[in-house]
Design an enzyme around this catalytic site. Structure first.
Site, PDB file in Angstrom:
ATOM      1  N   ASP A  46       5.986   7.444 -19.495  1.00  0.00           N
ATOM      2  CA  ASP A  46       4.872   6.965 -20.317  1.00  0.00           C
ATOM      3  C   ASP A  46       4.963   7.584 -21.715  1.00  0.00           C
ATOM      4  O   ASP A  46       4.176   7.254 -22.599  1.00  0.00           O
ATOM      5  CB  ASP A  46       3.510   7.219 -19.648  1.00  0.00           C
ATOM      6  CG  ASP A  46       3.182   8.683 -19.481  1.00  0.00           C
ATOM      7  OD1 ASP A  46       4.078   9.538 -19.683  1.00  0.00           O
ATOM      8  OD2 ASP A  46       2.024   8.996 -19.125  1.00  0.00           O
ATOM      9  N   SER A  47       5.979   8.440 -21.930  1.00  0.00           N
ATOM     10  CA  SER A  47       6.289   8.906 -23.286  1.00  0.00           C
ATOM     11  C   SER A  47       6.638   7.710 -24.179  1.00  0.00           C
ATOM     12  O   SER A  47       6.703   7.854 -25.399  1.00  0.00           O
ATOM     13  CB  SER A  47       7.447   9.905 -23.258  1.00  0.00           C
ATOM     14  OG  SER A  47       8.529   9.410 -22.496  1.00  0.00           O
ATOM     15  N   ASP A  85       6.894   5.557 -14.247  1.00  0.00           N
ATOM     16  CA  ASP A  85       5.957   6.657 -14.511  1.00  0.00           C
ATOM     17  C   ASP A  85       4.533   6.110 -14.506  1.00  0.00           C
ATOM     18  O   ASP A  85       4.229   5.161 -15.241  1.00  0.00           O
ATOM     19  CB  ASP A  85       6.295   7.243 -15.894  1.00  0.00           C
ATOM     20  CG  ASP A  85       5.761   8.641 -16.071  1.00  0.00           C
ATOM     21  OD1 ASP A  85       5.347   9.269 -15.078  1.00  0.00           O
ATOM     22  OD2 ASP A  85       5.786   9.123 -17.228  1.00  0.00           O
ATOM     23  N   LYS A 115       6.718   8.443 -10.479  1.00  0.00           N
ATOM     24  CA  LYS A 115       6.363   9.828 -10.809  1.00  0.00           C
ATOM     25  C   LYS A 115       4.908   9.859 -11.228  1.00  0.00           C
ATOM     26  O   LYS A 115       4.420   8.907 -11.865  1.00  0.00           O
ATOM     27  CB  LYS A 115       7.250  10.334 -11.951  1.00  0.00           C
ATOM     28  CG  LYS A 115       6.851  11.720 -12.446  1.00  0.00           C
ATOM     29  CD  LYS A 115       7.770  12.222 -13.528  1.00  0.00           C
ATOM     30  CE  LYS A 115       7.404  11.789 -14.929  1.00  0.00           C
ATOM     31  NZ  LYS A 115       6.028  12.121 -15.362  1.00  0.00           N
ATOM     32  N   GLU A 117       1.663  12.821 -12.537  1.00  0.00           N
ATOM     33  CA  GLU A 117       1.420  14.184 -13.025  1.00  0.00           C
ATOM     34  C   GLU A 117       0.359  14.895 -12.196  1.00  0.00           C
ATOM     35  O   GLU A 117      -0.641  14.282 -11.801  1.00  0.00           O
ATOM     36  CB  GLU A 117       0.940  14.126 -14.484  1.00  0.00           C
ATOM     37  CG  GLU A 117       1.975  13.578 -15.438  1.00  0.00           C
ATOM     38  CD  GLU A 117       1.510  13.591 -16.895  1.00  0.00           C
ATOM     39  OE1 GLU A 117       0.424  14.159 -17.200  1.00  0.00           O
ATOM     40  OE2 GLU A 117       2.232  13.022 -17.727  1.00  0.00           O
ATOM     41  N   GLU A 184       7.787  20.847 -16.141  1.00  0.00           N
ATOM     42  CA  GLU A 184       7.916  20.665 -17.604  1.00  0.00           C
ATOM     43  C   GLU A 184       7.367  21.868 -18.369  1.00  0.00           C
ATOM     44  O   GLU A 184       6.222  22.296 -18.145  1.00  0.00           O
ATOM     45  CB  GLU A 184       7.166  19.396 -18.042  1.00  0.00           C
ATOM     46  CG  GLU A 184       7.213  19.222 -19.565  1.00  0.00           C
ATOM     47  CD  GLU A 184       6.736  17.873 -20.075  1.00  0.00           C
ATOM     48  OE1 GLU A 184       6.379  17.006 -19.260  1.00  0.00           O
ATOM     49  OE2 GLU A 184       6.730  17.709 -21.311  1.00  0.00           O
TER      50      GLU A 184
HETATM   51  O1  KIV Z   1       6.763  10.292 -19.873  1.00  0.00           O
HETATM   52  C1  KIV Z   1       7.722  11.057 -19.824  1.00  0.00           C
HETATM   53  O2  KIV Z   1       8.784  10.837 -20.425  1.00  0.00           O
HETATM   54  C2  KIV Z   1       7.573  12.266 -19.040  1.00  0.00           C
HETATM   55  C3  KIV Z   1       8.410  13.418 -19.435  1.00  0.00           C
HETATM   56  C4  KIV Z   1       7.780  14.094 -20.592  1.00  0.00           C
HETATM   57  C5  KIV Z   1       8.596  14.373 -18.338  1.00  0.00           C
HETATM   58  O3  KIV Z   1       6.739  12.320 -18.181  1.00  0.00           O
END
Ligand code: KIV
Length: 279
Positions: A46-47, A85, A115, A117, A184
């Site tokens: 989600d970056s 994500d 994934k 968080e 992280e």
């Molecule tokens: O969104 C992402 O790229 C991430 C990384 C910062 C670990 O979650």
């Protein structure tokens, strides 16, 4: 072409002490290059909110954005393990939302895993998603979706008290049934302890060398993202400079008339140009 890896291959790599190479990817051309280079895993993070859409954080990112980008990456890297994500508010609300949205990554985008968080506080969501038959990667330490509570994008686990919280989170993720953990921006001493205490693979981004593999954000690695660069990033290229040079040269050539040249046009077929006066 090496065969596509599954989570079992990553368990075997851990046993053999073989490091996993993991980067983020958000689009098809990048994913194709990563697959060609033999990268083991791709995270459609989600970056993308910051790296692609220019938001100041990951908070505005939606499921629709994540699904579309994951689909693009999947199409271009059919033989690479792809992780979707889960964006902010796609799993924090209820376990039903968490399972439904996790499932969308597999059904609609062809992801191999998801994934999310958090540690202790999302253990019930991880358990429910795993029970639905989905491969889950946990993510603890600097969790960007809760950076407001962390007081910003700050390294974690630098005191004994916070190291204890990191270990509790790591164990909660494993006990909930997650298949792997991403750590992280955590002090390397703490990551080492987590790696020693967990059975599942532990991967790191900004968490030092004592892990089963490393993740970097592709826009950092390539030097495209210029807004800020965390200490843990190593830039393997400076594509922002290359892009600016290329754009400046293009601008100059358009303005001085050297582009397009004769090699960049589709002339009329032989003998046809002479007949233009008939028009
Ligand atoms: O969104 C992402 O790229 C991430 C990384 C910062 C670990 O979650």
């Amino acid at each position: 072409m090496p065969k596509k890896k599954s989570i079992l291959d990553f368990y075997e790599m851990k046993k053999r002490g073989e490091k996993v190479v993991w980067i983020t990817a958000y689009d098809a051309p990048t994913a194709a290059c990563a697959e060609a280079a033999g990268v083991d895993m791709l995270l459609v993070g989600d970056s993308l909110g910051m790296c692609v859409y220019g938001y100041p954080s990951t908070i505005p990112v939606t499921m629709e954005m994540c699904i579309r980008h994951t689909e693009a990456v999947r199409r271009a890297a059919p033989n690479t393990f792809v992780i979707g994500d889960m964006p902010f508010m796609s799993y924090q609300t209820t376990t039903a939302d968490a399972v439904y949205n996790a499932g969308r990554f597999l059904k609609e985008a062809g992801a191999d895993a998801i994934k999310l968080e958090g540690g202790v506080r999302v253990a019930d969501k991880i358990k429910a998603i795993v029970e639905a038959g989905i491969v889950v990667f946990g993510h603890i330490g600097l969790t960007p979706q809760s950076s407001g509570q962390l007081g910003g994008f700050k390294a974690q686990g630098r005191t004994l008290e916070t190291a204890k919280l990191m270990l509790q989170d790591a164990l909660a993720v494993q006990e909930a049934g997650a298949h792997a953990l991403l750590v992280e921006a955590v002090a390397p001493e703490v990551t080492k302890l987590i790696h020693e205490r967990l059975r599942i693979p532990v991967y790191g981004i900004g968490a030092g060398p004592h892990c089963d593999g490393q993740l970097l954000i592709v826009s950092d690695l390539l030097g495209i993202f210029e807004a800020f660069t965390p200490k843990f990033v190593k830039k393997y290229a400076n594509l922002a400079e290359e892009m600016k040079k290329a754009f400046a040269q293009y601008a100059e050539e358009v303005r001085n008339g050297t582009f397009p040249g004769p090699e960049h046009v589709y002339p009329m077929l032989p003998g046809e140009a002479e007949k233009l006066s008939e028009l």
